[in-house]
Design a protein around this motif. Structure first.
Motif, PDB file in Angstrom:
ATOM      1  N   GLY B  40      21.013  10.786 -16.425  1.00 51.43           N
ATOM      2  CA  GLY B  40      20.763  12.210 -16.196  1.00 51.43           C
ATOM      3  C   GLY B  40      19.750  12.509 -15.101  1.00 51.43           C
ATOM      4  O   GLY B  40      19.447  13.686 -14.867  1.00 51.43           O
ATOM      5  N   LEU B  41      19.228  11.466 -14.436  1.00 46.01           N
ATOM      6  CA  LEU B  41      18.208  11.720 -13.417  1.00 46.01           C
ATOM      7  C   LEU B  41      18.630  11.261 -12.033  1.00 46.01           C
ATOM      8  O   LEU B  41      17.827  11.257 -11.116  1.00 46.01           O
ATOM      9  N   GLY B  42      19.842  10.871 -11.852  1.00 46.76           N
ATOM     10  CA  GLY B  42      20.278  10.411 -10.533  1.00 46.76           C
ATOM     11  C   GLY B  42      19.487   9.187 -10.101  1.00 46.76           C
ATOM     12  O   GLY B  42      19.048   8.378 -10.910  1.00 46.76           O
ATOM     13  N   LEU B  43      19.267   9.056  -8.809  1.00 41.32           N
ATOM     14  CA  LEU B  43      18.513   7.942  -8.242  1.00 41.32           C
ATOM     15  C   LEU B  43      17.162   8.460  -7.764  1.00 41.32           C
ATOM     16  O   LEU B  43      17.101   9.435  -7.009  1.00 41.32           O
ATOM     17  N   GLN B  44      16.106   7.796  -8.164  1.00 44.15           N
ATOM     18  CA  GLN B  44      14.769   8.173  -7.737  1.00 44.15           C
ATOM     19  C   GLN B  44      14.192   7.070  -6.858  1.00 44.15           C
ATOM     20  O   GLN B  44      14.216   5.895  -7.226  1.00 44.15           O
ATOM     21  N   LEU B  45      13.630   7.463  -5.724  1.00 45.93           N
ATOM     22  CA  LEU B  45      13.129   6.508  -4.745  1.00 45.93           C
ATOM     23  C   LEU B  45      11.759   5.982  -5.154  1.00 45.93           C
ATOM     24  O   LEU B  45      10.837   6.759  -5.413  1.00 45.93           O
ATOM     25  N   ILE B  46      11.634   4.647  -5.190  1.00 49.63           N
ATOM     26  CA  ILE B  46      10.369   4.026  -5.583  1.00 49.63           C
ATOM     27  C   ILE B  46       9.541   3.690  -4.332  1.00 49.63           C
ATOM     28  O   ILE B  46       8.400   4.115  -4.200  1.00 49.63           O
ATOM     29  N   TYR B  47      10.115   2.887  -3.445  1.00 47.04           N
ATOM     30  CA  TYR B  47       9.490   2.511  -2.174  1.00 47.04           C
ATOM     31  C   TYR B  47      10.581   2.368  -1.126  1.00 47.04           C
ATOM     32  O   TYR B  47      11.734   2.107  -1.448  1.00 47.04           O
ATOM     33  N   TYR B  48      10.170   2.515   0.141  1.00 44.56           N
ATOM     34  CA  TYR B  48      11.095   2.244   1.214  1.00 44.56           C
ATOM     35  C   TYR B  48      10.348   1.611   2.389  1.00 44.56           C
ATOM     36  O   TYR B  48       9.136   1.792   2.536  1.00 44.56           O
ATOM     37  N   ASN B  56       6.455   2.361   2.647  1.00 41.41           N
ATOM     38  CA  ASN B  56       6.137   3.741   2.280  1.00 41.41           C
ATOM     39  C   ASN B  56       6.417   3.973   0.802  1.00 41.41           C
ATOM     40  O   ASN B  56       7.407   3.470   0.268  1.00 41.41           O
ATOM     41  N   LYS B  57       5.556   4.768   0.182  1.00 37.38           N
ATOM     42  CA  LYS B  57       5.790   5.125  -1.216  1.00 37.38           C
ATOM     43  C   LYS B  57       6.867   6.187  -1.309  1.00 37.38           C
ATOM     44  O   LYS B  57       6.957   7.094  -0.474  1.00 37.38           O
ATOM     45  N   GLY B  58       7.652   6.087  -2.366  1.00 35.75           N
ATOM     46  CA  GLY B  58       8.640   7.115  -2.664  1.00 35.75           C
ATOM     47  C   GLY B  58       8.104   8.075  -3.710  1.00 35.75           C
ATOM     48  O   GLY B  58       6.901   8.235  -3.875  1.00 35.75           O
ATOM     49  N   GLU B  59       9.045   8.694  -4.447  1.00 34.94           N
ATOM     50  CA  GLU B  59       8.667   9.727  -5.423  1.00 34.94           C
ATOM     51  C   GLU B  59       7.953   9.162  -6.646  1.00 34.94           C
ATOM     52  O   GLU B  59       7.131   9.832  -7.258  1.00 34.94           O
ATOM     53  N   ILE B  60       8.271   7.910  -7.019  1.00 36.02           N
ATOM     54  CA  ILE B  60       7.796   7.390  -8.301  1.00 36.02           C
ATOM     55  C   ILE B  60       7.223   5.982  -8.139  1.00 36.02           C
ATOM     56  O   ILE B  60       7.617   5.060  -8.833  1.00 36.02           O
ATOM     57  N   SER B  61       6.253   5.782  -7.273  1.00 38.36           N
ATOM     58  CA  SER B  61       5.755   4.444  -6.952  1.00 38.36           C
ATOM     59  C   SER B  61       4.729   3.915  -7.957  1.00 38.36           C
ATOM     60  O   SER B  61       4.453   2.706  -7.976  1.00 38.36           O
ATOM     61  N   ASP B  62       4.155   4.760  -8.792  1.00 36.67           N
ATOM     62  CA  ASP B  62       3.121   4.291  -9.727  1.00 36.67           C
ATOM     63  C   ASP B  62       3.680   3.213 -10.642  1.00 36.67           C
ATOM     64  O   ASP B  62       4.729   3.361 -11.250  1.00 36.67           O
ATOM     65  N   GLY B  63       2.930   2.096 -10.741  1.00 40.21           N
ATOM     66  CA  GLY B  63       3.347   1.004 -11.613  1.00 40.21           C
ATOM     67  C   GLY B  63       4.204  -0.036 -10.906  1.00 40.21           C
ATOM     68  O   GLY B  63       4.589  -1.035 -11.517  1.00 40.21           O
ATOM     69  N   TYR B  64       4.508   0.214  -9.629  1.00 38.71           N
ATOM     70  CA  TYR B  64       5.339  -0.696  -8.844  1.00 38.71           C
ATOM     71  C   TYR B  64       4.625  -1.101  -7.557  1.00 38.71           C
ATOM     72  O   TYR B  64       3.779  -0.372  -7.063  1.00 38.71           O
ATOM     73  N   SER B  65       5.008  -2.251  -7.025  1.00 38.08           N
ATOM     74  CA  SER B  65       4.581  -2.659  -5.692  1.00 38.08           C
ATOM     75  C   SER B  65       5.752  -3.371  -5.028  1.00 38.08           C
ATOM     76  O   SER B  65       6.697  -3.777  -5.700  1.00 38.08           O
ATOM     77  N   VAL B  66       5.681  -3.475  -3.704  1.00 37.20           N
ATOM     78  CA  VAL B  66       6.772  -4.113  -2.968  1.00 37.20           C
ATOM     79  C   VAL B  66       6.219  -5.056  -1.925  1.00 37.20           C
ATOM     80  O   VAL B  66       5.061  -4.989  -1.533  1.00 37.20           O
ATOM     81  N   SER B  67       7.124  -5.920  -1.455  1.00 34.37           N
ATOM     82  CA  SER B  67       6.802  -6.844  -0.375  1.00 34.37           C
ATOM     83  C   SER B  67       8.034  -6.981   0.502  1.00 34.37           C
ATOM     84  O   SER B  67       9.128  -7.237   0.007  1.00 34.37           O
ATOM     85  N   ARG B  68       7.836  -6.814   1.820  1.00 32.27           N
ATOM     86  CA  ARG B  68       8.951  -6.999   2.763  1.00 32.27           C
ATOM     87  C   ARG B  68       8.677  -8.316   3.483  1.00 32.27           C
ATOM     88  O   ARG B  68       7.952  -8.386   4.486  1.00 32.27           O
ATOM     89  N   GLN B  69       9.279  -9.365   2.963  1.00 28.38           N
ATOM     90  CA  GLN B  69       8.958 -10.715   3.442  1.00 28.38           C
ATOM     91  C   GLN B  69       9.618 -11.022   4.783  1.00 28.38           C
ATOM     92  O   GLN B  69       9.149 -11.880   5.537  1.00 28.38           O
ATOM     93  N   ALA B  70      10.714 -10.356   5.043  1.00 33.11           N
ATOM     94  CA  ALA B  70      11.477 -10.566   6.272  1.00 33.11           C
ATOM     95  C   ALA B  70      12.397  -9.361   6.414  1.00 33.11           C
ATOM     96  O   ALA B  70      12.494  -8.538   5.506  1.00 33.11           O
ATOM     97  N   GLN B  71      13.052  -9.273   7.561  1.00 32.16           N
ATOM     98  CA  GLN B  71      13.961  -8.136   7.737  1.00 32.16           C
ATOM     99  C   GLN B  71      14.990  -8.101   6.614  1.00 32.16           C
ATOM    100  O   GLN B  71      15.401  -7.038   6.150  1.00 32.16           O
ATOM    101  N   ALA B  72      15.409  -9.282   6.151  1.00 30.81           N
ATOM    102  CA  ALA B  72      16.503  -9.353   5.188  1.00 30.81           C
ATOM    103  C   ALA B  72      16.053  -9.323   3.732  1.00 30.81           C
ATOM    104  O   ALA B  72      16.899  -9.311   2.851  1.00 30.81           O
TER     105      ALA B  72
END
Lengths: 114, 114
Positions: B40-48, B56-72
């Motif tokens: 019922g909530l569609g897709l919510q963006l966490i990070y991009y 960049n943080k999305g709408e709901i980044s609290d509690g999450y972290s990301v790592s972009r290790q390479a382009q892929a």
């Protein structure tokens, strides 16, 4: 904050019926509106619309955008059970660091009975 | 055609555990995204991430972290999982540039936090 609202949230029809799904939006810097179909898992792309009044068509599916009234509709004619899915509408932002970022609506769950 | 892959596909874990979800793509796209989907909530963006050095943080980044290790490769971490992070998680990619708003989705990871 960008916002996308879809209606209805769910719809049950019989094969052969025609359905219209609605998507209204508020976005600070509109780039395009996209429709996706989600069956079992990943959403798959249907249409991208950028200009008002120009219908995009693929088989029994068609969509049109009204940038003045800030909405889009997705029509499915002669529905089949294989059309049963969640249909997601998303708006792409054209502004600065948000360029290309999509905001999704809640989705419309379409169920087509034989 | 597994252009965007996610591992694991399903994961059950306990409250407080650290979890990493991984995404890889062979499409050569610069941009990668993490979404969560709740009913019922569609897709919510966490990070991009628009390139390897851009997160960049999305709408709901609290509690999450990301790592972009390479382009892929783009990983999503839950440092200390909690039950309301139970959801379906999607990774997506897109090509940079004008008009390239379509995003391509991975198959999803179903995460259950007990």
């Amino acid at each position: 904050e960008d916002k996308v609202v879809q209606s209805p949230l769910s719809l049950v029809v019989h094969e052969g019926d025609t359905v219209t799904l609605n998507c209204s939006y508020e976005v600070t810097n509109f780039r395009s509106l996209l429709w996706y179909k989600q069956e079992k898992k990943a959403p798959t792309f249907l249409f991208m619309l950028t200009s008002s009044g120009i219908e995009k068509k693929s088989g029994r599916l068609s969509s049109i955008l009204d940038k003045k009234e800030l909405f889009s509709i997705l029509n499915i004619t002669a529905t089949q059970t294989g059309d049963s899915a969640i249909y997601l509408c998303a708006v792409a932002n054209a502004g600065g660091t948000s360029y290309g970022k999509l905001t999704f609506g809640q989705g419309t769950i379409l169920t087509v009975h034989p | 055609d597994a252009d965007v892959t996610q591992t694991p596909r399903n994961r059950i874990t306990k409250t407080g555990k650290r979890i990493m979800l991984e995404c890889s793509q062979t499409k050569g796209h610069d941009r990668m995204y993490w979404y969560r989907q709740d009913p019922g909530l569609g897709l919510q963006l966490i990070y991009y991430s628009f390139d390897v050095k851009d997160i960049n943080k999305g709408e709901i980044s609290d509690g999450y972290s990301v790592s972009r290790q390479a382009q892929a490769k783009f990983s999503l971490s839950l440092e200390s999982a909690i039950p309301n992070q139970t959801a379906l998680y999607f990774c997506a990619t897109s090509l940079a540039g004008q008009g390239n708003n379509e995003q391509f989705f991975g198959p999803g990871t179903r995460l259950t936090v007990l």
